[in-house]
Design a protein around this motif. Structure first.
Motif, mmCIF file in Angstrom:
data_model
loop_
_atom_site.group_PDB
_atom_site.id
_atom_site.type_symbol
_atom_site.label_atom_id
_atom_site.label_comp_id
_atom_site.label_asym_id
_atom_site.label_seq_id
_atom_site.Cartn_x
_atom_site.Cartn_y
_atom_site.Cartn_z
ATOM 1 N N ASP A 1 22.761 40.861 -14.030
ATOM 2 C CA ASP A 1 21.463 40.065 -14.157
ATOM 3 C C ASP A 1 21.945 38.439 -14.392
ATOM 4 O OD1 ASP A 1 22.109 39.687 -17.061
ATOM 5 O OD2 ASP A 1 20.356 40.966 -17.498
ATOM 6 N N GLU B 1 13.924 37.123 -11.573
ATOM 7 C CA GLU B 1 15.032 37.451 -12.405
ATOM 8 C C GLU B 1 15.219 38.623 -12.843
ATOM 9 O OE1 GLU B 1 15.339 34.429 -16.051
ATOM 10 O OE2 GLU B 1 15.390 36.113 -17.102
ATOM 11 N N TYR C 1 22.695 36.476 -9.480
ATOM 12 C CA TYR C 1 21.265 36.800 -9.082
ATOM 13 C C TYR C 1 21.271 36.364 -7.470
ATOM 14 C CZ TYR C 1 16.487 35.210 -7.874
ATOM 15 O OH TYR C 1 15.132 34.903 -7.264
#
Lengths: 275, 472, 313
Positions: free
Chosen positions: B316, B157, B321
């Motif tokens: 993000d 992440e 992602y």
């Protein structure tokens, strides 16, 4: 048409706040069918006013007043020449591709009832987007009763749709929610509307929607009046919903109990004559 | 699920070189000594007041994150690879955000689907065309890394909004230094204590042009009720800057000022730990009482720098992602050094079908969720939960992504039964300033304290460890 | 420094001071009510404790009448009372937490330790002994905090704001006792006063921890007008109004000279101090003790508001 505007927003504070800051989206820009020949903003308190352009291309003015302030008047006046473009918005500043205006916002998020309503309107119309939007315009106008009482600035499309009542802002939010839910980009317009029934004193500005039609571009739909926009519409600011196009957003520091008076005067200016 | 890679014992059962000293020390140290130090550490944390709040738990407004006294060790060569990869990733993220709010070339090239950007709540139209100093949007990034074998690190992440946790990196080290001086003497460990200086240098380097020679930097916190408040006050203290709340600041003439006992003082750089939504009631949520009315107008006028910039969430978001490898290639023309976890985008029909068919082996995550909320871990979930998730997936596929259940690496950890392997991840912090990218060697290692658990989030029973990067 | 930081420091100090004062009131009241009726008369001392604590309105909103149980609970432990000892420590710690970086480690330890310890008392002591211990502990905690501040803080503006909090609160507290008990202190009482009043007087002095020092200063048995003099005009007496204002003026002057600017707070404080310095007790009695106290309380509130406006917002 030459539209003449005089718009006062007056705040009276029983308990004067230590300061007030506001951002105004109250200055129209030029585009095809709209030419601003005179426009000014007067703030009744001493302050510096900073002009900027927001991300949608709207002109903004920000000011902060140091208190204690017992009364504040934001006065706007001007004259604008308009032509009837049959709803078409051309030559306006476009900072985003239409796809942005498919975005949901808290004020315009559809619920199943709104989705179903939009789908039904779509089904009742011919397949082309323009026909669908006109069907939607008619349907929203018929479904809702104009009523200034039950709703307020923060009322969502869902809330207003549930009670089937609202003002031009609510009808516009519902129109936008419907259009977006069936994949048509739509946006909020705040501005003024010249009434042809002789009423020139109004207690609020006006609001309507614009929807994007492939090949035509942005087209104005005024659900409160069940018409496409005409030369009676003076377009001031656009946004995703009321919040991002709001004429005034502000905060006060301290104080309490404010009384708000809004006076909007929309008239047809006298034609200038020689001599 | 494959057997997890243990960072101390490795695949073949022999002690890996980086852990040699630690392993023999663990063999020597008496269990009661370890236990005693463990309690001492807890006492220290409580005394200093390092606490966090867990949302939705009324009775535990302030809690300690459990601290594990056994350090997690990363070798110099591993760190070199990681830091190269991190720098590359953050560079790409900055270039991508600039592009999204500017020319939108990546959209035109089809690198990221347009709707994923425009219809994403974390995309901020207000940032469109907005210039930010030195084109830096993400000044502080916390990139979550997991490891699956001796060679492979995945980025789990990216956290590029208001990443937290760095205070634990610093405090964990301080406490370890106090409790285990003998262990430090057996290693050469890269220091982390310079992080606050590096952060301050980073923040000062991005001051607006209109700032004074010595720019005024402040840290903006949502206030004492925020879960990371301790960290905010800790960092403000270490940086020697004012810790301000929204009500301490005001905007006048497109400049931001703070209210001081000596009158208004201009603010140039705001290290803000307040989410976009609450930043300015005149631009975002009108009901926010935590923000600074008008701050966006000062920001747009270029008179104040916000770190991180507004709208960085567009980089993000869990849905974005999965496009990061392409983003790295598109903007930097390089192969990504750090891999992504293979990710199924449920918005794509083919992937959705696969996810529905194999849900028992997958981790399904809500695109906009965080902190381990709204997540399904297929292998351990019961039938009812899986059924509930399946119907959510079918009704709103675009809200979910899915990933294979990774066998996160394990590290030796002190638990009630003694020392046992527990799953860990790593959050290093990447600072991007005008002059350079700074990465302090280390980070926050989070550990899942329950046996077999893969959830390291502090809100769900995870703990932390000190992270040692060996100098040679 | 940030206005809010100064505000937090100021209130932190005020709440700690207030907690101590409440503990003293409870202690003094407990002692007074322990005496046989013949010595103290029929007056309800718990009622007067509530009034002295300055929370009569809040109290009677919940309870119809004052007795030992409900007053002790309300002043010491109630979470409904924003000025109970517990609420004071909670508020002090919240303020401390908001300005941790402006506190020394010792100050933080003192207030955080107090707060943690407070939790051990749960919903309050179950016996009189335990209550006594609790009230002692409250006073010790306050001393510990005050001492840490005094010993460890840099002598800068932050320190001055902390001290301002202490002295404004202290002045307010002393004035409140005087306001409730003024009738016991009128000179006329000398004649009608008997053992009844004697214990009231000692209770007054006890609640400002001045029983022993009274004797040191006056070398006389208790005389109501001397007690009034002691609590109002004696600069030697650390809880007298005069002493509080000596300190308030000193710290406001320090702030003004550090900032190179003075304002309404300094002017007001000097005015009040001058009035106290120029007053004589017989004149005060002549124009009315009660009026004097009431006007002092109003002045003290005014200066609180002025300091707040000038520095804390």
């Amino acid at each position: 048409m030459r539209i003449q505007i005089s718009h006062d927003t007056i705040y009276q504070y029983a308990n004067p706040p230590a300061g007030v800051i506001q951002i105004l989206r109250m200055t129209p820009r030029n585009h095809d069918g709209q030419y601003v020949s005179a426009w000014r903003i007067d703030i009744s308190a001493d302050c510096r006013v900073d002009a900027q352009e927001d991300s949608f291309g709207n002109l903004t003015h920000t000011f902060s007043v140091e208190g204690p302030v017992s009364e504040l008047n934001v006065h706007v006046e001007g004259e604008v020449d308009t032509d009837d473009m049959h709803g078409l918005v051309r030559g306006a500043i476009e900072r985003f591709p239409p796809a942005l205006f498919l975005r949901e916002t808290p004020l315009t998020a559809p619920d199943p009832a709104i989705r179903d309503f939009a789908t039904a309107a779509k089904a009742s119309a011919k397949a082309d987007t323009l026909s669908i939007l006109h069907a939607l315009l008619t349907a929203v106008h018929a479904e809702l009763t104009f009523d200034v009482d039950p709703t307020h600035a923060a009322t969502t499309a869902q809330e207003s749709f549930a009670i089937k009542r609202g003002v031009c802002q609510d009808l516009t939010h519902i129109f936008i929610a419907c259009a977006r839910s069936i994949g048509i980009p739509a946006r909020y317009v705040s501005g003024y509307f010249f009434r042809n029934d002789g009423v020139v004193e109004q207690n609020a500005g006006h609001a309507w929607a614009e929807a994007f039609i492939e090949g035509l571009g942005w087209v104005g739909f005024d659900a409160a009046n069940k018409i496409s926009t005409t030369d009676a519409h003076l377009r001031v600011a656009i946004g995703l919903d009321y919040l991002s196009a709001a004429p005034i957003r502000g905060t006060r520091y301290g104080g309490g109990d404010e009384a708000l008076t809004v006076r909007v005067h929309v008239d047809q200016a006298m034609r200038q004559v020689q001599g | 699920m494959a057997v997890a890679f243990d960072e101390m014992t490795g695949q073949d059962g022999t002690i890996r070189p980086a852990y040699k000293e630690l392993s023999s020390w663990l063999g020597e140290v008496r269990p009661d000594v370890l236990d005693y130090r463990r309690r001492e550490a807890e006492l220290l944390f409580r005394r200093i007041g390092i606490t966090f709040a867990v949302y939705g738990e009324a009775d535990s407004q302030e809690r300690l994150i459990p601290f594990d006294v056994i350090p997690r060790i990363i070798s110099a060569s591993e760190w070199k690879l990681l830091s190269r990869g991190l720098e590359q990733r953050v560079k790409a993220i900055n270039a991508y955000i600039k592009d999204i709010y500017g020319k939108r070339e990546s959209l035109r090239a089809g690198i990221v689907p347009e709707d994923l950007v425009f219809q994403n709540p974390v995309f901020r139209p207000e940032m469109n065309g907005q210039k930010v100093p030195h084109d830096i949007y993400v000044h502080i990034a916390g990139i979550d890394i997991v490891r699956v074998d001796s060679e492979t690190f995945y980025v789990l992440e990216d956290n590029v909004r208001t990443p937290s946790g760095v205070s634990y990196m610093l405090e964990n080290r301080e406490i370890m230094l106090r409790l285990f001086p003998e262990l430090f003497s057996r290693h050469r460990i890269a220091p982390v204590e310079n992080y606050p200086d590096e952060l301050l240098a980073t923040l000062q380097s991005v001051a607006p042009h209109s700032a004074a020679a010595e720019p005024s930097v402040v840290l903006l916190t949502p206030g004492v009720y925020n879960s990371a408040y301790y960290e905010h006050s800790f960092l403000a203290d270490k940086l020697g800057i004012e810790l301000v709340e929204g009500r301490d600041l005001f905007v006048k003439g497109e400049e931001v000022f703070m209210r001081t006992t000596q009158g208004p003082k201009r603010v140039d750089v705001i290290y803000r730990r307040l989410d976009d939504d609450f930043l300015d009631p005149l631009a975002f949520r009108p009901d926010s009482a935590l923000g600074v009315p008008g701050i966006m107008s000062a920001y747009q006028a270029g008179n104040v720098t916000l770190a991180n910039a507004v709208g960085t969430g567009i980089a993000d978001d869990k849905a974005v992602y999965s496009y990061m490898p392409e983003i790295v290639k598109f903007f930097l023309g390089e192969e990504p050094i750090l891999k992504n976890v293979p990710t199924y985008r449920c918005r794509e029909e083919k992937h959705l079908t696969y996810v529905l068919d194999n849900i028992e082996q997958l981790v399904v995550k809500e695109v906009h969720g965080s902190g381990g909320y709204g997540m399904l871990i297929g292998p351990t979930a019961d039938k009812a939960t899986i059924a509930a998730f399946k119907s959510k997936l079918k009704s709103q596929p675009a809200n979910f992504i899915a990933q294979p259940t990774l066998a996160l690496s394990t590290c030796p950890t002190c638990v009630d039964a003694g020392i046992a392997p527990r799953h860990v991840d790593l959050r290093p912090f990447v600072l991007t300033g005008k002059d350079k990218v700074r990465i302090v060697p280390g980070g926050l290692t989070r550990v899942a304290l329950k046996a077999g658990s893969l959830v390291v989030n502090s809100s769900q029973g995870g703990g932390t460890k000190d992270t040692w990067v060996l100098d040679s | 420094m940030l206005s809010r930081t100064a505000d937090n420091l100021y209130w932190l100090a005020r709440y700690v001071e207030r907690a101590e004062y409440l503990a003293r009131i409870l202690e003094a009241t407990q002692r007074l009510t322990a005496l046989p009726l013949a010595y103290v008369g029929e007056s309800n001392e718990w009622e007067s404790a509530v009034a002295t604590a300055g929370c009569a309105n809040a109290f009677y909103a919940v309870f119809p009448e004052a007795n030992e149980e409900n007053v002790t609970d309300f002043l010491a432990f109630s979470t409904d009372n924003p000025s109970s000892i517990r609420s004071c420590f909670e508020a002090a710690r919240t303020n401390a937490r908001a300005v941790r970086t402006a506190l020394t480690m010792e100050m933080w330890d003192a207030i955080n330790g107090t707060w943690l310890e407070l939790k051990r008392y749960g919903n309050g002591p179950t016996s009189r002994e335990e209550l006594s211990r609790f009230l002692r502990w409250v006073q010790e905690s306050s001393l510990l905090f005050d001492g840490s501040a005094y010993r460890t803080m840099l002598r800068n503006d932050a320190y001055s704001f902390t001290r301002l909090g202490v002295f404004m609160e202290r002045a307010d507290n002393t004035a409140r006792i005087l306001d409730v008990k003024y009738h016991m202190l009128l000179p006329a009482h000398e004649h009608v006063g008997g053992p009844l009043d004697y214990f009231q007087w000692t209770a007054i002095l006890r609640s400002v921890s001045a029983l022993t020092s009274y004797h040191w200063v006056y070398r006389e048995s208790l005389k109501p007008w001397l007690i009034a003099d002691f609590l109002i005009l004696k600069e030697e007496m650390p809880r007298s109004l005069a002493s509080c204002y000596e300190n308030i003026v000193t710290h406001l002057d320090k702030i003004a000279s550090a900032y190179g600017r003075q304002g309404p707070s300094q002017r007001l404080a000097r005015g009040i101090r001058t009035r106290l310095q120029n007053s004589r007790m017989d004149e005060i009695f002549q124009t009315g003790l009660h009026e004097f106290i009431q006007s002092f309380i109003a002045d003290n509130n005014r200066i609180g508001a002025t300091v707040s406006q000038q520095y804390l917002t």
